[in-house]
Write a protein that holds these residues in place. Sequence first.
Motif, PDB file in Angstrom:
ATOM      1  N   SER A  42       0.824  -1.211   0.000  1.00 48.12           N
ATOM      2  CA  SER A  42       0.000   0.000   0.000  1.00 48.12           C
ATOM      3  C   SER A  42       0.858   1.261   0.000  1.00 48.12           C
ATOM      4  O   SER A  42       0.493   2.270  -0.620  1.00 48.12           O
ATOM      5  N   SER A 113      -4.196   0.031  -8.676  1.00 44.84           N
ATOM      6  CA  SER A 113      -4.394  -1.397  -8.448  1.00 44.84           C
ATOM      7  C   SER A 113      -3.563  -1.901  -7.278  1.00 44.84           C
ATOM      8  O   SER A 113      -3.963  -2.853  -6.592  1.00 44.84           O
ATOM      9  N   MET A 114      -2.420  -1.273  -7.025  1.00 45.45           N
ATOM     10  CA  MET A 114      -1.605  -1.683  -5.869  1.00 45.45           C
ATOM     11  C   MET A 114      -2.320  -1.377  -4.564  1.00 45.45           C
ATOM     12  O   MET A 114      -2.311  -2.183  -3.626  1.00 45.45           O
ATOM     13  N   VAL A 116      -5.621  -1.030  -4.149  1.00 46.45           N
ATOM     14  CA  VAL A 116      -6.781  -1.914  -4.066  1.00 46.45           C
ATOM     15  C   VAL A 116      -6.366  -3.305  -3.605  1.00 46.45           C
ATOM     16  O   VAL A 116      -6.991  -3.909  -2.725  1.00 46.45           O
ATOM     17  N   GLN A 117      -5.288  -3.838  -4.187  1.00 49.13           N
ATOM     18  CA  GLN A 117      -4.817  -5.163  -3.803  1.00 49.13           C
ATOM     19  C   GLN A 117      -4.334  -5.179  -2.356  1.00 49.13           C
ATOM     20  O   GLN A 117      -4.531  -6.166  -1.634  1.00 49.13           O
ATOM     21  N   VAL A 120      -7.357  -5.540  -0.123  1.00 49.10           N
ATOM     22  CA  VAL A 120      -7.842  -6.927  -0.152  1.00 49.10           C
ATOM     23  C   VAL A 120      -6.925  -7.836   0.662  1.00 49.10           C
ATOM     24  O   VAL A 120      -7.388  -8.664   1.465  1.00 49.10           O
ATOM     25  N   ASN A 121      -5.617  -7.694   0.478  1.00 50.54           N
ATOM     26  CA  ASN A 121      -4.656  -8.538   1.198  1.00 50.54           C
ATOM     27  C   ASN A 121      -4.749  -8.334   2.708  1.00 50.54           C
ATOM     28  O   ASN A 121      -4.732  -9.299   3.482  1.00 50.54           O
ATOM     29  N   TRP A 140     -12.815  -0.509   0.815  1.00 57.62           N
ATOM     30  CA  TRP A 140     -12.743  -0.990  -0.565  1.00 57.62           C
ATOM     31  C   TRP A 140     -13.916  -0.490  -1.383  1.00 57.62           C
ATOM     32  O   TRP A 140     -13.740  -0.006  -2.512  1.00 57.62           O
ATOM     33  N   ALA A 210       4.366  -7.585  -2.483  1.00 55.66           N
ATOM     34  CA  ALA A 210       3.168  -7.768  -1.665  1.00 55.66           C
ATOM     35  C   ALA A 210       3.517  -7.749  -0.188  1.00 55.66           C
ATOM     36  O   ALA A 210       4.603  -8.167   0.201  1.00 55.66           O
TER      37      ALA A 210
END
Length: 210
Positions: A42, A113-114, A116-117, A120-121, A140, A210
């Motif tokens: 993030s 997208s980073m 958002v991912q 989620v992670n 989100w 990640a």
Amino acid sequence: YMAIYGVIYGLLENDIRRLLSYSLVNQVGFMLVGIGIGTRLSIDGAAGHAFAHIIYKALLFMATGSVLFATGRTKMNQLGGLYKSMPVTMWCLIIGGLSISGFPFTSGFTSKSMVVQAIVNESARMAELGQPHTYLIVTWFLFEAATAGVFIDACVKLTWFVFFQKDSGLRPPEVPWNMKAAMIGFAGICIFLGFFPGPLYAILPYKAEA
């Protein structure tokens, strides 16, 4: 709050420069979400989005500045039909609008997208630990809603009212070559980073891990 605030006021705005200023508030809100999540991914997303934002927001301001230069007007209700005489400016504005909206194969998608991912992670990690994570789910949804909102603001609304709405009768010539060259160059960077994100990932603090 910043992401939603910028979208709402952008929807109500008639001045093209003020609309882009509200969208700037919206984009900084996305960066703060990345900082608030606080994971490696993030933080990279926030830093990458700051970089991408400078490029596509500069493109948007150059395109709207070209409209002001050519017509002397900034109110969207006084514009329209400019696609006939300013096609280069039109396409550059569209590319900037798609980029700020996080459209696939643009620089905005690469950076957003980073974040958002990362949301989620982190939500999945906290769920596995049995810790509360509802706020991440809400984050989100709000993030995605704000992304859709800025697409309406800075891409659909701005492009439609300036270039495609009822013909205003204005037929200004396209801006000088140096202004077009600057817009085309920045538009090229937006598309390049969408297809080839590696150079951007390489300069991030954690290399988009990640």
